[in-house]
Design a protein around this motif. Structure first.
Motif, PDB file in Angstrom:
ATOM      1  N   THR A  62      68.331  45.368 -28.117  1.00  0.00           N
ATOM      2  CA  THR A  62      69.067  46.111 -27.099  1.00  0.00           C
ATOM      3  C   THR A  62      68.409  45.837 -25.754  1.00  0.00           C
ATOM      4  N   GLN A  63      69.217  45.411 -24.789  1.00  0.00           N
ATOM      5  CA  GLN A  63      68.689  45.265 -23.429  1.00  0.00           C
ATOM      6  C   GLN A  63      69.117  46.475 -22.626  1.00  0.00           C
ATOM      7  N   VAL A  64      68.142  47.077 -21.960  1.00  0.00           N
ATOM      8  CA  VAL A  64      68.391  48.272 -21.165  1.00  0.00           C
ATOM      9  C   VAL A  64      68.181  47.924 -19.698  1.00  0.00           C
ATOM     10  N   THR A  65      69.207  48.118 -18.904  1.00  0.00           N
ATOM     11  CA  THR A  65      69.097  47.925 -17.467  1.00  0.00           C
ATOM     12  C   THR A  65      69.490  49.239 -16.809  1.00  0.00           C
ATOM     13  N   ILE A  66      68.531  49.874 -16.179  1.00  0.00           N
ATOM     14  CA  ILE A  66      68.721  51.217 -15.624  1.00  0.00           C
ATOM     15  C   ILE A  66      68.718  51.151 -14.105  1.00  0.00           C
ATOM     16  N   SER A  67      69.585  51.922 -13.501  1.00  0.00           N
ATOM     17  CA  SER A  67      69.545  52.157 -12.058  1.00  0.00           C
ATOM     18  C   SER A  67      69.380  53.653 -11.838  1.00  0.00           C
ATOM     19  N   LYS A  68      68.530  54.014 -10.902  1.00  0.00           N
ATOM     20  CA  LYS A  68      68.254  55.422 -10.610  1.00  0.00           C
ATOM     21  C   LYS A  68      68.700  55.726  -9.181  1.00  0.00           C
ATOM     22  N   SER A  69      69.178  56.938  -8.978  1.00  0.00           N
ATOM     23  CA  SER A  69      69.663  57.329  -7.654  1.00  0.00           C
ATOM     24  C   SER A  69      68.504  57.600  -6.699  1.00  0.00           C
ATOM     25  N   LYS A  70      68.766  57.322  -5.420  1.00  0.00           N
ATOM     26  CA  LYS A  70      67.799  57.608  -4.365  1.00  0.00           C
ATOM     27  C   LYS A  70      68.574  58.082  -3.139  1.00  0.00           C
ATOM     28  N   LYS A  71      68.159  59.217  -2.615  1.00  0.00           N
ATOM     29  CA  LYS A  71      68.804  59.762  -1.421  1.00  0.00           C
ATOM     30  C   LYS A  71      68.423  58.927  -0.200  1.00  0.00           C
ATOM     31  N   THR A  72      69.412  58.675   0.632  1.00  0.00           N
ATOM     32  CA  THR A  72      69.167  58.003   1.917  1.00  0.00           C
ATOM     33  C   THR A  72      69.678  58.929   3.025  1.00  0.00           C
ATOM     34  N   SER A  73      69.536  58.502   4.243  1.00  0.00           N
ATOM     35  CA  SER A  73      69.984  59.337   5.361  1.00  0.00           C
ATOM     36  C   SER A  73      71.505  59.491   5.395  1.00  0.00           C
ATOM     37  N   THR A  74      72.226  58.565   4.743  1.00  0.00           N
ATOM     38  CA  THR A  74      73.691  58.626   4.777  1.00  0.00           C
ATOM     39  C   THR A  74      74.337  58.942   3.429  1.00  0.00           C
ATOM     40  N   GLY A  75      73.546  59.084   2.382  1.00  0.00           N
ATOM     41  CA  GLY A  75      74.129  59.364   1.069  1.00  0.00           C
ATOM     42  C   GLY A  75      73.157  59.027  -0.050  1.00  0.00           C
ATOM     43  N   THR A  76      73.714  58.577  -1.160  1.00  0.00           N
ATOM     44  CA  THR A  76      72.918  58.254  -2.338  1.00  0.00           C
ATOM     45  C   THR A  76      73.165  56.809  -2.727  1.00  0.00           C
ATOM     46  N   MET A  77      72.084  56.085  -2.978  1.00  0.00           N
ATOM     47  CA  MET A  77      72.223  54.702  -3.431  1.00  0.00           C
ATOM     48  C   MET A  77      71.577  54.572  -4.816  1.00  0.00           C
ATOM     49  N   MET A  78      71.938  53.509  -5.519  1.00  0.00           N
ATOM     50  CA  MET A  78      71.369  53.238  -6.832  1.00  0.00           C
ATOM     51  C   MET A  78      70.378  52.088  -6.712  1.00  0.00           C
ATOM     52  N   LEU A  79      69.161  52.309  -7.227  1.00  0.00           N
ATOM     53  CA  LEU A  79      68.131  51.276  -7.225  1.00  0.00           C
ATOM     54  C   LEU A  79      67.903  50.816  -8.657  1.00  0.00           C
ATOM     55  N   ALA A  80      67.992  49.499  -8.867  1.00  0.00           N
ATOM     56  CA  ALA A  80      67.834  48.935 -10.204  1.00  0.00           C
ATOM     57  C   ALA A  80      66.367  48.824 -10.580  1.00  0.00           C
ATOM     58  N   ARG A  81      66.098  49.088 -11.842  1.00  0.00           N
ATOM     59  CA  ARG A  81      64.773  48.860 -12.419  1.00  0.00           C
ATOM     60  C   ARG A  81      64.817  47.571 -13.234  1.00  0.00           C
ATOM     61  N   ASN A  82      63.651  47.041 -13.561  1.00  0.00           N
ATOM     62  CA  ASN A  82      63.598  45.822 -14.361  1.00  0.00           C
ATOM     63  C   ASN A  82      64.215  46.046 -15.739  1.00  0.00           C
ATOM     64  N   PRO A  83      64.964  45.059 -16.240  1.00  0.00           N
ATOM     65  CA  PRO A  83      65.505  45.176 -17.590  1.00  0.00           C
ATOM     66  C   PRO A  83      64.388  45.196 -18.634  1.00  0.00           C
ATOM     67  N   VAL A  84      64.612  45.927 -19.715  1.00  0.00           N
ATOM     68  CA  VAL A  84      63.698  45.983 -20.848  1.00  0.00           C
ATOM     69  C   VAL A  84      64.490  45.609 -22.087  1.00  0.00           C
ATOM     70  N   MET A  85      63.898  44.756 -22.921  1.00  0.00           N
ATOM     71  CA  MET A  85      64.534  44.387 -24.182  1.00  0.00           C
ATOM     72  C   MET A  85      63.789  45.076 -25.308  1.00  0.00           C
ATOM     73  N   ILE A  86      64.538  45.746 -26.170  1.00  0.00           N
ATOM     74  CA  ILE A  86      63.958  46.524 -27.270  1.00  0.00           C
ATOM     75  C   ILE A  86      64.398  45.895 -28.589  1.00  0.00           C
ATOM     76  N   ILE A  87      63.412  45.450 -29.352  1.00  0.00           N
ATOM     77  CA  ILE A  87      63.668  44.914 -30.674  1.00  0.00           C
ATOM     78  C   ILE A  87      63.281  46.002 -31.684  1.00  0.00           C
ATOM     79  N   SER A  88      64.196  46.341 -32.560  1.00  0.00           N
ATOM     80  CA  SER A  88      63.875  47.309 -33.605  1.00  0.00           C
ATOM     81  C   SER A  88      64.296  46.724 -34.948  1.00  0.00           C
ATOM     82  N   ALA A  89      63.542  47.081 -35.994  1.00  0.00           N
ATOM     83  CA  ALA A  89      63.817  46.527 -37.312  1.00  0.00           C
ATOM     84  C   ALA A  89      63.198  47.407 -38.384  1.00  0.00           C
TER      85      ALA A  89
END
Length: 195
Positions: A166-193
């Protein structure tokens, strides 16, 4: 401190330092769920870093369970201990050691998390396979494509079943002076078995 049964403790609850990595909230919650933990389980967190997986796993397995958190970095071990104290957790052994030397000494495991191993992930996965009980789970978090490829070859070669990536790519909100923007974090790959 964390009174909920669900994983996903917010990152800001943990003690942090720049030198020691942390498995972030959303990928951590997914990794915990992929391990299929239950009360009384024995769990390893290999390459524990800041201890965020250790804390979450310890809460999931309860007082009757045991978590073994292993890291070669003294700063990571100290940070993990601070986070365990912060959450009032006592069912964890934190071990300063090269995992390749320590894994053989640990009791059989119901689940193993592997992350932050510094380039020897394949060898660690092989050692962990020997310590996993039948039908038990391994969850490996990686950020490099080369590590994903190498680990997948090892997992398949050892005969694990129910292999999932499973590859997880997350973006988190950040308040700016004009609204809210989304900032991406590095993708993480999860191997489970399952063994």
């Amino acid at each position: 401190m964390w009174k909920y049964r669900t994983p996903g403790i917010p990152d800001e609850y943990f003690e942090r330092t720049e030198e020691v990595p942390i498995t972030k909230e959303e990928p951590r919650a997914l990794q915990i769920s992929k391990a299929r933990l239950s009360g009384g389980y024995t769990v390893y967190d290999i390459g524990c870093g800041s201890g965020s997986i250790t804390v979450e796993a310890a809460l999931q397995v309860g007082r009757d369970g045991r978590v073994y958190a292993v890291d070669v970095d003294p700063k990571a071990v100290e940070l993990t201990k601070r986070n365990l104290a912060k959450f009032g957790i006592s069912n964890v052994d934190v071990i300063l050691s090269d995992a390749k030397q320590k894994i053989a000494e640990l009791p059989p495991a119901d689940a193993i998390f592997v992350g932050g191993t510094g380039g020897d992930t394949e060898e660690i996965v092989r050692l962990c396979y020997e310590k996993l009980k039948p039908k038990s789970r391994i969850v490996i978090g990686v950020i490099l494509i080369e590590t994903l490829y190498a680990v997948l070859n090892v997992v398949q070669g050892l005969g694990f079943s129910e292999i999932d990536i499973t590859q997880v790519t997350i973006s988190k909100s950040k308040k700016t002076s004009t609204g809210t923007m989304m900032l991406a974090r590095n993708p993480v790959m999860i191997i489970s078995a399952t063994k």
